[in-house]
Design a protein around this motif. Sequence first.
Motif, PDB file in Angstrom:
ATOM      1  N   LEU A 122       0.837  -1.209   0.000  1.00 19.97           N
ATOM      2  CA  LEU A 122       0.000   0.000   0.000  1.00 19.97           C
ATOM      3  C   LEU A 122       0.866   1.251   0.000  1.00 19.97           C
ATOM      4  CD1 LEU A 122      -2.647   1.556   0.237  1.00 19.97           C
ATOM      5  CD2 LEU A 122      -2.544   1.195   2.736  1.00 19.97           C
ATOM      6  N   GLN A 123       1.888   1.289   0.832  1.00 26.18           N
ATOM      7  CA  GLN A 123       2.763   2.462   0.894  1.00 26.18           C
ATOM      8  C   GLN A 123       3.483   2.689  -0.439  1.00 26.18           C
ATOM      9  OE1 GLN A 123       5.016   1.028   4.286  1.00 26.18           O
ATOM     10  NE2 GLN A 123       4.097   2.566   5.648  1.00 26.18           N
ATOM     11  N   GLU A 124       3.977   1.622  -1.056  1.00 26.67           N
ATOM     12  CA  GLU A 124       4.667   1.755  -2.340  1.00 26.67           C
ATOM     13  C   GLU A 124       3.738   2.345  -3.400  1.00 26.67           C
ATOM     14  OE1 GLU A 124       7.740  -2.055  -1.826  1.00 26.67           O
ATOM     15  OE2 GLU A 124       5.863  -2.251  -2.959  1.00 26.67           O
ATOM     16  N   ASN A 125       2.503   1.920  -3.408  1.00 25.01           N
ATOM     17  CA  ASN A 125       1.549   2.431  -4.387  1.00 25.01           C
ATOM     18  C   ASN A 125       1.181   3.879  -4.106  1.00 25.01           C
ATOM     19  OD1 ASN A 125       0.239   0.283  -6.440  1.00 25.01           O
ATOM     20  ND2 ASN A 125       0.950  -0.771  -4.600  1.00 25.01           N
ATOM     21  N   LEU A 126       1.009   4.225  -2.849  1.00 23.99           N
ATOM     22  CA  LEU A 126       0.677   5.607  -2.519  1.00 23.99           C
ATOM     23  C   LEU A 126       1.811   6.545  -2.939  1.00 23.99           C
ATOM     24  CD1 LEU A 126      -0.967   5.096   0.996  1.00 23.99           C
ATOM     25  CD2 LEU A 126      -2.127   5.780  -1.124  1.00 23.99           C
ATOM     26  N   VAL A 127       3.040   6.143  -2.672  1.00 28.07           N
ATOM     27  CA  VAL A 127       4.197   6.958  -3.081  1.00 28.07           C
ATOM     28  C   VAL A 127       4.240   7.080  -4.596  1.00 28.07           C
ATOM     29  CG1 VAL A 127       6.713   7.062  -3.137  1.00 28.07           C
ATOM     30  CG2 VAL A 127       5.547   6.434  -1.014  1.00 28.07           C
ATOM     31  N   ALA A 128       4.027   5.950  -5.307  1.00 27.84           N
ATOM     32  CA  ALA A 128       4.057   5.968  -6.776  1.00 27.84           C
ATOM     33  C   ALA A 128       2.948   6.847  -7.351  1.00 27.84           C
ATOM     34  CB  ALA A 128       3.935   4.550  -7.315  1.00 27.84           C
ATOM     35  N   LEU A 129       1.840   6.977  -6.624  1.00 32.51           N
ATOM     36  CA  LEU A 129       0.723   7.800  -7.084  1.00 32.51           C
ATOM     37  C   LEU A 129       0.871   9.267  -6.687  1.00 32.51           C
ATOM     38  CD1 LEU A 129      -2.155   5.274  -6.317  1.00 32.51           C
ATOM     39  CD2 LEU A 129      -1.464   6.076  -8.600  1.00 32.51           C
ATOM     40  N   GLY A 130       1.978   9.599  -6.019  1.00 29.27           N
ATOM     41  CA  GLY A 130       2.252  10.999  -5.698  1.00 29.27           C
ATOM     42  C   GLY A 130       2.029  11.387  -4.257  1.00 29.27           C
ATOM     43  N   TRP A 152      -5.653   9.876  -1.073  1.00 31.02           N
ATOM     44  CA  TRP A 152      -5.847   9.096  -2.295  1.00 31.02           C
ATOM     45  C   TRP A 152      -7.301   8.659  -2.437  1.00 31.02           C
ATOM     46  CZ3 TRP A 152      -6.341   3.438  -2.373  1.00 31.02           C
ATOM     47  CH2 TRP A 152      -6.534   2.938  -3.679  1.00 31.02           C
ATOM     48  N   GLN A 153      -7.900   8.228  -1.342  1.00 29.86           N
ATOM     49  CA  GLN A 153      -9.308   7.818  -1.400  1.00 29.86           C
ATOM     50  C   GLN A 153     -10.194   8.974  -1.860  1.00 29.86           C
ATOM     51  OE1 GLN A 153      -9.626   6.383   2.674  1.00 29.86           O
ATOM     52  NE2 GLN A 153      -9.676   4.233   1.980  1.00 29.86           N
ATOM     53  N   LYS A 154      -9.931  10.172  -1.396  1.00 22.94           N
ATOM     54  CA  LYS A 154     -10.728  11.334  -1.821  1.00 22.94           C
ATOM     55  C   LYS A 154     -10.554  11.590  -3.309  1.00 22.94           C
ATOM     56  CE  LYS A 154     -11.434  16.270  -0.962  1.00 22.94           C
ATOM     57  NZ  LYS A 154     -11.019  17.458  -0.156  1.00 22.94           N
ATOM     58  N   ALA A 155      -9.284  11.567  -3.772  1.00 17.23           N
ATOM     59  CA  ALA A 155      -9.012  11.842  -5.189  1.00 17.23           C
ATOM     60  C   ALA A 155      -9.612  10.772  -6.093  1.00 17.23           C
ATOM     61  CB  ALA A 155      -7.508  11.940  -5.418  1.00 17.23           C
ATOM     62  N   ALA A 156      -9.701   9.530  -5.597  1.00 14.96           N
ATOM     63  CA  ALA A 156     -10.206   8.422  -6.410  1.00 14.96           C
ATOM     64  C   ALA A 156     -11.715   8.260  -6.299  1.00 14.96           C
ATOM     65  CB  ALA A 156      -9.516   7.124  -6.008  1.00 14.96           C
ATOM     66  N   GLY A 157     -12.355   9.101  -5.500  1.00 15.41           N
ATOM     67  CA  GLY A 157     -13.807   8.995  -5.332  1.00 15.41           C
ATOM     68  C   GLY A 157     -14.220   7.834  -4.449  1.00 15.41           C
ATOM     69  N   LEU A 158     -13.330   7.426  -3.559  1.00 12.94           N
ATOM     70  CA  LEU A 158     -13.612   6.332  -2.628  1.00 12.94           C
ATOM     71  C   LEU A 158     -13.975   6.907  -1.262  1.00 12.94           C
ATOM     72  CD1 LEU A 158     -10.517   4.093  -3.512  1.00 12.94           C
ATOM     73  CD2 LEU A 158     -12.816   3.960  -4.489  1.00 12.94           C
ATOM     74  N   PRO A 159     -14.654   6.134  -0.412  1.00 13.86           N
ATOM     75  CA  PRO A 159     -14.937   6.603   0.956  1.00 13.86           C
ATOM     76  C   PRO A 159     -13.643   6.956   1.693  1.00 13.86           C
ATOM     77  CG  PRO A 159     -16.238   4.645   0.440  1.00 13.86           C
ATOM     78  CD  PRO A 159     -15.267   4.816  -0.696  1.00 13.86           C
ATOM     79  N   GLN A 160     -13.585   8.126   2.278  1.00 15.49           N
ATOM     80  CA  GLN A 160     -12.354   8.611   2.930  1.00 15.49           C
ATOM     81  C   GLN A 160     -12.283   8.084   4.360  1.00 15.49           C
ATOM     82  OE1 GLN A 160     -11.838  12.939   2.247  1.00 15.49           O
ATOM     83  NE2 GLN A 160     -13.575  12.709   0.828  1.00 15.49           N
ATOM     84  N   SER A 161     -12.117   6.774   4.461  1.00 18.59           N
ATOM     85  CA  SER A 161     -12.151   6.132   5.776  1.00 18.59           C
ATOM     86  C   SER A 161     -10.784   5.969   6.407  1.00 18.59           C
ATOM     87  CB  SER A 161     -12.816   4.758   5.646  1.00 18.59           C
ATOM     88  OG  SER A 161     -12.060   3.943   4.738  1.00 18.59           O
ATOM     89  N   GLY A 162      -9.729   6.036   5.594  1.00 17.35           N
ATOM     90  CA  GLY A 162      -8.400   5.736   6.117  1.00 17.35           C
ATOM     91  C   GLY A 162      -8.206   4.251   6.374  1.00 17.35           C
ATOM     92  N   VAL A 163      -9.132   3.471   5.868  1.00 18.80           N
ATOM     93  CA  VAL A 163      -9.088   2.011   6.029  1.00 18.80           C
ATOM     94  C   VAL A 163      -9.187   1.383   4.642  1.00 18.80           C
ATOM     95  CG1 VAL A 163     -10.245  -0.012   6.985  1.00 18.80           C
ATOM     96  CG2 VAL A 163     -10.149   2.118   8.308  1.00 18.80           C
ATOM     97  N   LEU A 164      -8.420   0.311   4.416  1.00 19.31           N
ATOM     98  CA  LEU A 164      -8.482  -0.415   3.142  1.00 19.31           C
ATOM     99  C   LEU A 164      -8.805  -1.874   3.448  1.00 19.31           C
ATOM    100  CD1 LEU A 164      -8.071   0.187   0.085  1.00 19.31           C
ATOM    101  CD2 LEU A 164      -5.783  -0.785   0.321  1.00 19.31           C
ATOM    102  N   ALA A 165     -10.026  -2.283   3.116  1.00 20.32           N
ATOM    103  CA  ALA A 165     -10.437  -3.666   3.346  1.00 20.32           C
ATOM    104  C   ALA A 165      -9.905  -4.566   2.232  1.00 20.32           C
ATOM    105  CB  ALA A 165     -11.959  -3.749   3.438  1.00 20.32           C
TER     106      ALA A 165
END
Length: 338
Positions: A122-130, A152-165
């Motif tokens: 998850l961290q690697e992808n977040l860094v790669a996405l800016g 990232w969740q906000k920018a992607a139109g996902l629920p801004q929960s800070g959780v990734l199921a």
Amino acid sequence: MLVAVVLAVAATVGVVLFTRVATRPEPAARPTAPPPATAKVVRTDLVDRVEVDGTPGYGAATPLSGRKQGTLTWLPEPGKVVDRGQPLYAVDAVAVPLLIGSTPLYREIRADVPAGPDVRVLQENLVALGYAEAGPPDGKFDAGTGRALRKWQKAAGLPQSGVLAQGDALVLPAAVRVDRVTAQLGAAAEGELMEVTGTERLVTAELEKSRRDYAPAGAAVEVRLPDRRTAAGTVRSVATASAEEGETKLVVTVAFADPAAAPESGQVVVVLTGARRDQVLAVPVRALVALAEGGYAVEVLRDGGRSLVPVEPGMFASGLVEVTGPGLVEGAEVVVAS
């Protein structure tokens, strides 16, 4: 008077006999045998090659399954390329994006989760996405990781929960191309949804199982393109596939050294290289003579005559055969069967 008649007759007979002798045809000359076809003994490199038909494409497709409960509300069109952070499909009108990595999501990732390889992905992808505050990727979910995830969740139109199921994103080794959609809108989102391939244009070819040694992974090959140009390639993988009548074939996948050389369509020929013998004496295969007592020989032209020289055949390639024999030298002239 009788004597004169006899003499006249005798004279006439003599003329006839002479005439017959004079006009008798000369015996036909025996035809001269044409010289034999010959070839030189050469010193050369022999390379055993196999040519197989290949098909350009994207390689074998693999099934992709969803893990999020709900109803499918969006599916991609075949041919669509999906890269990091982009949606693969949608469940209950919420996108399920692609993350790139080697460890799938196997638990819910949140602030209190123990460190692990899924957090690092998850961290690697977040860094790669800016979202640099998610790094450095160490597998520990800290405050910076949480902030980056919510942004990232906000920018992607996902629920801004800070959780990734587990089913909120799908982790794959690389970007994919949708080859075929197998699910339908309105169906349950869990289970097989589509078949995907890589995004790189490849060539696939079938090979007889007995020729497995011609295609080790990483081997260099030559690809003859539909426009008769050639391109360098590498064996990417070899898989087993069932063919007609229960036979087993090998499916060889070839990658191009220069991706721009890959054709969009058409048939290609893949040239696979097997054994190699450098700087050996060789003659045309048609120069071999099978001996009645067993073994082989070549007929050498020497000093206006012919002599059989026993030889030991070696490697066969490109219409030539490697030979060794007593007194056989480069440049010697041998008879070739016509």
